[in-house]
Design a protein around this motif. Structure first.
Motif, short mmCIF file in Angstrom:
data_model
loop_
_atom_site.label_atom_id
_atom_site.label_comp_id
_atom_site.label_asym_id
_atom_site.label_seq_id
_atom_site.Cartn_x
_atom_site.Cartn_y
_atom_site.Cartn_z
N THR A 106 24.63 -20.16 -34.41
CA THR A 106 23.19 -19.88 -34.42
C THR A 106 22.81 -18.93 -35.56
O THR A 106 21.73 -19.05 -36.12
CB THR A 106 22.75 -19.33 -33.04
OG1 THR A 106 22.88 -20.38 -32.08
CG2 THR A 106 21.31 -18.83 -33.04
N ARG A 134 15.61 -15.42 -36.00
CA ARG A 134 16.91 -15.30 -35.30
C ARG A 134 17.36 -13.84 -35.23
O ARG A 134 17.87 -13.37 -34.22
CB ARG A 134 17.98 -16.14 -36.01
CG ARG A 134 17.72 -17.64 -35.98
CD ARG A 134 18.34 -18.31 -34.75
NE ARG A 134 17.79 -19.65 -34.55
CZ ARG A 134 18.36 -20.79 -34.99
NH1 ARG A 134 19.52 -20.75 -35.62
NH2 ARG A 134 17.79 -21.95 -34.76
N ALA A 137 15.42 -11.94 -32.68
CA ALA A 137 15.90 -12.23 -31.32
C ALA A 137 17.16 -11.42 -31.02
O ALA A 137 17.34 -10.89 -29.92
CB ALA A 137 16.17 -13.72 -31.16
N ARG B 50 13.94 -16.37 -22.49
CA ARG B 50 14.78 -15.60 -23.42
C ARG B 50 15.89 -14.83 -22.68
O ARG B 50 16.94 -14.56 -23.23
CB ARG B 50 13.92 -14.61 -24.22
CG ARG B 50 12.97 -15.32 -25.20
CD ARG B 50 13.70 -15.69 -26.48
NE ARG B 50 12.88 -16.53 -27.34
CZ ARG B 50 12.90 -16.47 -28.68
NH1 ARG B 50 13.71 -15.63 -29.30
NH2 ARG B 50 12.17 -17.29 -29.40
N PHE B 55 17.78 -16.82 -27.94
CA PHE B 55 17.15 -17.30 -29.16
C PHE B 55 16.05 -18.33 -28.87
O PHE B 55 15.46 -18.89 -29.79
CB PHE B 55 18.19 -17.90 -30.11
CG PHE B 55 19.24 -16.90 -30.51
CD1 PHE B 55 18.99 -15.98 -31.52
CD2 PHE B 55 20.47 -16.85 -29.87
CE1 PHE B 55 19.95 -15.03 -31.89
CE2 PHE B 55 21.44 -15.91 -30.22
CZ PHE B 55 21.17 -15.00 -31.23
#
Lengths: 208, 208
Positions: A106, A134, A137, B50, B55
């Motif tokens: 990811t 990303r 997050a 989440r 993500f």
């Protein structure tokens, strides 16, 4: 005896970023000794080396019992032998493995994309937006926490390794959560030993 | 009961390529029943989702015992419960896991880079060369073999899923080794059921 393959030389920009680093780091965290099998770039295309590592990459791994490849697979195998890297509790264990894959699937591919399109403005804008979301997050998870879960695991190890590829940008060290997180990981004695071993194994000049 | 998150709609180009597919496929190979928890794109940014998937991606996984994320981690967990996906022999087991990581770390990021730079000629040339050399290495392994190792494993499953992203090019189906390999994987009844389930879960029109 554990053997890990590594390159005997790489260009300056790649030093400290080659993928034997997370394996060396995991071995240091687990307290397992190893020796590096250093190869030159021409060696990576020989039939012998391809039999060990089908893509001619480093690292490949051999502990006398098992012989296999891929930094993620090697780090997971080492982690399974060390409670420092992988908790016994089934839930915590699976969370740590989730983060190991998250680092590799990811985060890392988006960082690689980001570097790839450095000189292509339209693609750069697109991938840069994705990368920032990303990282945001990730920072949201790490807010008020030292590690991705309750304690350091193999997930943090691989996430730290992957984030190092952004150390020449302000995306990690300019962030009030991710910067201290990466600094915390790099401050681990096992990381310092691994980094020093990788750097120490490089020849000063490219071999002829 | 096993629950896997998936999107209730994606654009046509992404249909059959969303990452709940390898999880559904692994569950079908393992003979485990599951239900899909369908989410809309706005749902992926809620605090609740989440908390399940940091993500906002799909898939996330919950089997009533463990709740975690990342398609690679989920597929590995399912494989650990099924000899169809992961052999008992320690060497064969580790080789299968090596290929699982190779699909996600060595092949997939290069394919993503290849798609990313479609309109940036210099970067395209660079990544296209790298992709072709990785695919050639894969074809060298698969020459005269049906699967990456002696038998089908979770490594083939993830490699097949990843190679599907090149199905609109001639890089896989134009290759005399990789084309039949992917066709062989896609011919598995478990794959067909998984694909059909993913496609069947999409709404015909994007939700308002």
């Amino acid at each position: 005896m554990i053997t890990v393959s590594a390159f005997n030389w790489v260009p300056d920009f790649a030093k400290g970023l080659v993928r034997d680093l997370p394996v060396r780091w995991a071995l240091e965290e687990a307290g397992l000794s190893y020796s590096a099998k250093l190869i030159g770039h021409p060696d990576k295309d020989t039939a012998t080396y391809r039999d060990w590592q089908p893509f001619g990459q480093v690292p490949a791994f051999d502990d006398g019992k098992l012989r296999f490849f891929e930094s993620g697979a090697i780090v997971l195998y080492i982690a399974e032998q060390s409670p420092v890297l992988l908790p016994d509790d089934p839930f915590q264990r699976r969370r740590a493995i989730s983060w190991l894959f998250a680092a590799l699937s990811t985060i890392d591919p988006v960082i690689r994309g980001f570097h790839l399109v450095e000189e292509a403005p339209a693609a750069r804008e697109k991938v840069s937006g994705l990368l920032k979301s990303r990282l945001a997050a990730l920072a949201a998870v790490l807010k008020n926490k030292e590690y991705l879960e309750d304690r350091f695991t193999v997930g943090d190890l691989m996430m730290g390794f992957v984030l190092r590829s952004l150390r020449d940008t302000d995306l990690v060290f300019g962030d009030t959560v991710l910067g201290p997180y990466l600094a915390r990981l790099e401050a681990r004695p096992a990381f310092a030993r691994a980094l020093s071993a990788q750097l120490g194994d490089f020849l000063a000049e490219p071999p002829v």
